[in-house]
Design a protein around this motif. Structure first.
Motif, mmCIF file in Angstrom:
data_model
loop_
_atom_site.group_PDB
_atom_site.id
_atom_site.type_symbol
_atom_site.label_atom_id
_atom_site.label_comp_id
_atom_site.label_asym_id
_atom_site.label_seq_id
_atom_site.Cartn_x
_atom_site.Cartn_y
_atom_site.Cartn_z
ATOM 1 N N LEU A 3 0.849 -1.192 0.000
ATOM 2 C CA LEU A 3 0.000 0.000 0.000
ATOM 3 C C LEU A 3 0.882 1.238 0.000
ATOM 4 O O LEU A 3 1.819 1.353 0.795
ATOM 5 C CB LEU A 3 -0.890 0.024 1.244
ATOM 6 C CG LEU A 3 -1.798 -1.175 1.472
ATOM 7 C CD1 LEU A 3 -2.614 -0.981 2.745
ATOM 8 C CD2 LEU A 3 -2.706 -1.414 0.269
ATOM 9 N N ASN A 47 -5.889 -2.100 3.847
ATOM 10 C CA ASN A 47 -5.182 -3.250 4.407
ATOM 11 C C ASN A 47 -6.181 -4.347 4.767
ATOM 12 O O ASN A 47 -5.986 -5.523 4.435
ATOM 13 C CB ASN A 47 -4.379 -2.810 5.630
ATOM 14 C CG ASN A 47 -3.377 -3.845 6.093
ATOM 15 O OD1 ASN A 47 -3.572 -5.043 5.967
ATOM 16 N ND2 ASN A 47 -2.302 -3.371 6.683
ATOM 17 N N THR A 89 -6.248 -7.905 2.826
ATOM 18 C CA THR A 89 -6.016 -9.093 3.644
ATOM 19 C C THR A 89 -7.187 -10.059 3.515
ATOM 20 O O THR A 89 -6.992 -11.268 3.325
ATOM 21 C CB THR A 89 -5.787 -8.695 5.122
ATOM 22 O OG1 THR A 89 -4.638 -7.844 5.204
ATOM 23 C CG2 THR A 89 -5.581 -9.921 5.997
ATOM 24 N N VAL A 101 -0.155 -8.204 2.906
ATOM 25 C CA VAL A 101 -0.156 -6.751 2.744
ATOM 26 C C VAL A 101 1.061 -6.128 3.427
ATOM 27 O O VAL A 101 1.313 -6.367 4.609
ATOM 28 C CB VAL A 101 -1.444 -6.125 3.308
ATOM 29 C CG1 VAL A 101 -1.437 -4.615 3.122
ATOM 30 C CG2 VAL A 101 -2.672 -6.752 2.652
ATOM 31 N N ALA A 112 2.610 -2.396 4.251
ATOM 32 C CA ALA A 112 2.040 -1.049 4.357
ATOM 33 C C ALA A 112 2.955 -0.164 5.187
ATOM 34 O O ALA A 112 3.838 -0.658 5.892
ATOM 35 C CB ALA A 112 0.656 -1.140 5.017
#
Length: 121
Positions: free
Chosen positions: A17, A31, A35, A41, A43
């Motif tokens: 992200l 997120n 997920t 993920v 981030a």
């Protein structure tokens, strides 16, 4: 199709992200959805726009920001796809730089909202 526990050797898709931490809640929401869709993920891990003892000292904050920028590029290196979290189409300077970096690596890029040409720090 996402890998399942009964498909050894396969791994779920890794997404990273990218986006301004001013949209911290939108990053958390993305997120959650990524997920739930079966992705691993990566981030941002710090929201330096909120006060915290780790970055209260300006010199330490500058060093940490540089470290976080480096780490985020390594997350982009690891990812199969980049997801740009851009509420209202906002893409700032830092996020634009991450997008440019991901493009040099040939990473697929997806936006949560149609992008506009705006800038941030």
């Amino acid at each position: 199709m996402p890998a399942t526990l009964d498909t050894p050797g396969d791994r779920p898709r890794i997404v990273v992200l990218c986006g301004s931490t001013r949209f911290w809640d939108a990053l958390a929401e993305a997120n959650l959805y990524e997920t739930a869709a079966g992705s691993i993920v990566l981030a941002p891990g710090c929201n330096m726009k909120e006060p915290h003892p780790l970055w209260a000292d300006p010199n330490r904050a500058e060093r940490l920001k540089n470290q976080l920028d480096y780490l985020h590029r390594r997350k982009i290196d690891l990812a199969d796809e980049v997801v740009v979290v851009n509420p209202g189409g906002y893409v700032g300077t830092s996020t634009r730089s991450e997008i440019d970096y991901a493009r040099t690596l040939g990473k697929p890029i997806r936006y949560t909202h149609p992008a506009e040409d705006s800038h941030d720090g």
